[in-house]
Design a protein around this motif. Sequence first.
Motif, PDB file in Angstrom:
ATOM      1  N   LEU A 171       3.110  -2.968   4.880  1.00 51.52           N
ATOM      2  CA  LEU A 171       2.359  -1.927   4.176  1.00 51.52           C
ATOM      3  C   LEU A 171       1.347  -2.490   3.180  1.00 51.52           C
ATOM      4  O   LEU A 171       0.866  -1.775   2.317  1.00 51.52           O
TER       5      LEU A 171
ATOM      6  N   TRP B  96       5.262  -3.359  -0.008  1.00 51.20           N
ATOM      7  CA  TRP B  96       4.927  -2.085  -0.640  1.00 51.20           C
ATOM      8  C   TRP B  96       3.911  -2.338  -1.743  1.00 51.20           C
ATOM      9  O   TRP B  96       4.070  -3.238  -2.554  1.00 51.20           O
TER      10      TRP B  96
ATOM     11  N   LEU C 191       4.961   2.480  -3.936  1.00 46.58           N
ATOM     12  CA  LEU C 191       6.209   2.130  -4.605  1.00 46.58           C
ATOM     13  C   LEU C 191       6.485   3.060  -5.782  1.00 46.58           C
ATOM     14  O   LEU C 191       7.621   3.467  -6.013  1.00 46.58           O
TER      15      LEU C 191
ATOM     16  N   HIS D   9      13.903  -2.626  -0.119  1.00 49.60           N
ATOM     17  CA  HIS D   9      12.697  -3.192  -0.722  1.00 49.60           C
ATOM     18  C   HIS D   9      13.082  -4.221  -1.780  1.00 49.60           C
ATOM     19  O   HIS D   9      12.563  -5.335  -1.794  1.00 49.60           O
TER      20      HIS D   9
END
Length: 159
Positions: free
Chosen positions: A54, A87, A92, A119
């Motif tokens: 991402l 992220w 986030l 994460h």
Amino acid sequence: MDLIAGGPLQITLRRYGPTLHLTLAGELDIEAEPAVAQVMATLPADVTVIACDLHHISFMDVVGVRCVLGLKRSAEARGLAALVYNWQPQPLQLLTLMDGLDRTDDAELRALHALLGEHAESQRALGIDMTRGGTTLVGSDPQRPAGEGHDPGAPPGTR
């Protein structure tokens, strides 16, 4: 390398043996749902791992979170391992805000907790120091993190 466009989202697909690496770029919102669904619908049978990067996602809304959760759940329902990483601050922040909601009986929020846990675990595994208020790699020199100066490259489709 394949490129799938879905509105303001582009997905670049690369194969590394049994791993399908997805690089998402742009905005992950309601217009992105068909592109993410297309990836899962056309998934080769010999894929065993999906890695979703991402790094180039500049914006994600609640529907984007649902896309990521749907991708992960779909992969896991097929017995595939799925990893979502890199992220960026805005997505986030959205995950963190959603995590703060007081609805722990909600299945979507339980899945969100799992994503946040993964994460954090992936950041620790990569040596990311989350205590500095950012997500920079920890280097031997505390004044210059190891990730400083790292250029992940141009967003997919612009190379």
